[in-house]
Design an enzyme around this catalytic site. Sequence first.
Site, PDB file in Angstrom:
ATOM      1  N   HIS A 144       0.764  -1.261   0.042  1.00  0.00           N
ATOM      2  CA  HIS A 144       0.128  -0.037   0.161  1.00  0.00           C
ATOM      3  C   HIS A 144       0.769   1.201  -0.114  1.00  0.00           C
ATOM      4  O   HIS A 144       1.641   1.594   1.150  1.00  0.00           O
ATOM      5  CB  HIS A 144      -1.023   0.106   1.244  1.00  0.00           C
ATOM      6  N   HIS A 155      -0.621  10.259  -2.573  1.00  0.00           N
ATOM      7  CA  HIS A 155      -1.986   9.738  -2.192  1.00  0.00           C
ATOM      8  C   HIS A 155      -3.123  10.957  -2.519  1.00  0.00           C
ATOM      9  O   HIS A 155      -4.319  10.705  -2.734  1.00  0.00           O
ATOM     10  CB  HIS A 155      -1.940   9.398  -0.697  1.00  0.00           C
TER      11      HIS A 155
END
Length: 394
Positions: free
Chosen positions: A62, A104
């Site tokens: 991730h 992100h």
Amino acid sequence: MTQGTEPSPGRRTVLGAAMLSTAVIGAGGTLAGAAPAAADDRHDGERGGSYRELPHPTVIAHRGASGYRPEHTIGAYQLALDMGAHVVEQDLVPTGDGHLVCRHENDITATTDVADHPEFASRRTTKKVDGTDITGWFTEDFTLAELKTLRAKERIPGTRPDNTLYDGRWTIPSFEEVLRWARKEGRRRGRPVWLHVETKHPTYFRRLGLGLEEPLAKLLRRYGRDRRDSAVFLQSFEPSSMQRMARLVSSPRVVLLSGARTRPFDLQEAGDPRTVADLIAPEGLTWIASYAQGIGPTLELIIPRGPDGRLGAPTTLVRDAHRQGLILHPYTMRNENTFLPADFRRARDGAPGVDPNAYGDVFGAFRRYFETGIDGIFTDHPDTGLLAAADFGR
């Protein structure tokens, strides 16, 4: 050895690999010796075979190995790969001059040193992104060259103070830089490097004239990752983004799903009343399966947490999605107590109470999720995920 059969590395191996990675990555955070690809430089060595042939359960790093390095840096991606992660994730946002970079969020306040650059002080502003007012600095207000003058830093230093050791070591990578890195690492290892690529806030950016899908498709075609058997997943919280990508490339696609009561922003803007609860119902899953190959639900859609924060009984989502031929890549497992279900949080030996930043019984939590039949899982700590997957496969 073939992919998925290599033993999980121990701490000594991981540290050695991390040291090796510094020789591969230049001090400025760019791939040493890499040159931009020519416009017609298509690379056909990125075929990964069917995504269904990946190890099961698949361990997805991730934002890279973000439990150990500042997220979305070449350093985090390299460490994840060296640890043995099956797939490495990137989130994409645009620059003002149309390049795709890996962050992100487009708000780079918490993940870079932009606040320390007086030349950019006037660019701090407040914007409404997907209906939420956010104050900070945003990638769309910078050129790629300007962003490259910034350095990445740890997003949650209070939770991961050890990661701050690496603050300032790497720059913000462009997605093309990551594609070059993946190509070089794939050639070195003798197998393609799988990527999991998310389009962030696509409706918001399309309105700014900075649509994500077309430049992403162009890069995927240039680097040979636009086919059904390419070593890449595409993903988005906005279903229309994956529908758009389905018209541009054949790469496997995943629809990300947040809380059951939430509505994807593109559906809100289109006046579509459906919530995530509607999308995970059989009719909604049938609709998703018409243009995507998988879903990426939050873990709470797999096993809800009760009022006390403990895991309850699994839902039928895994079974229902599999009936539609969809794979499931839920998110996100992390080692720290603060992120774990209450029944898997652990106190340090002799310590009073539970330290939220200490590691809990993450292996027990992994097992509970793996037992539901999910196909893979996102984790900030890919080495832990790989050990948990190996335990589960015994």
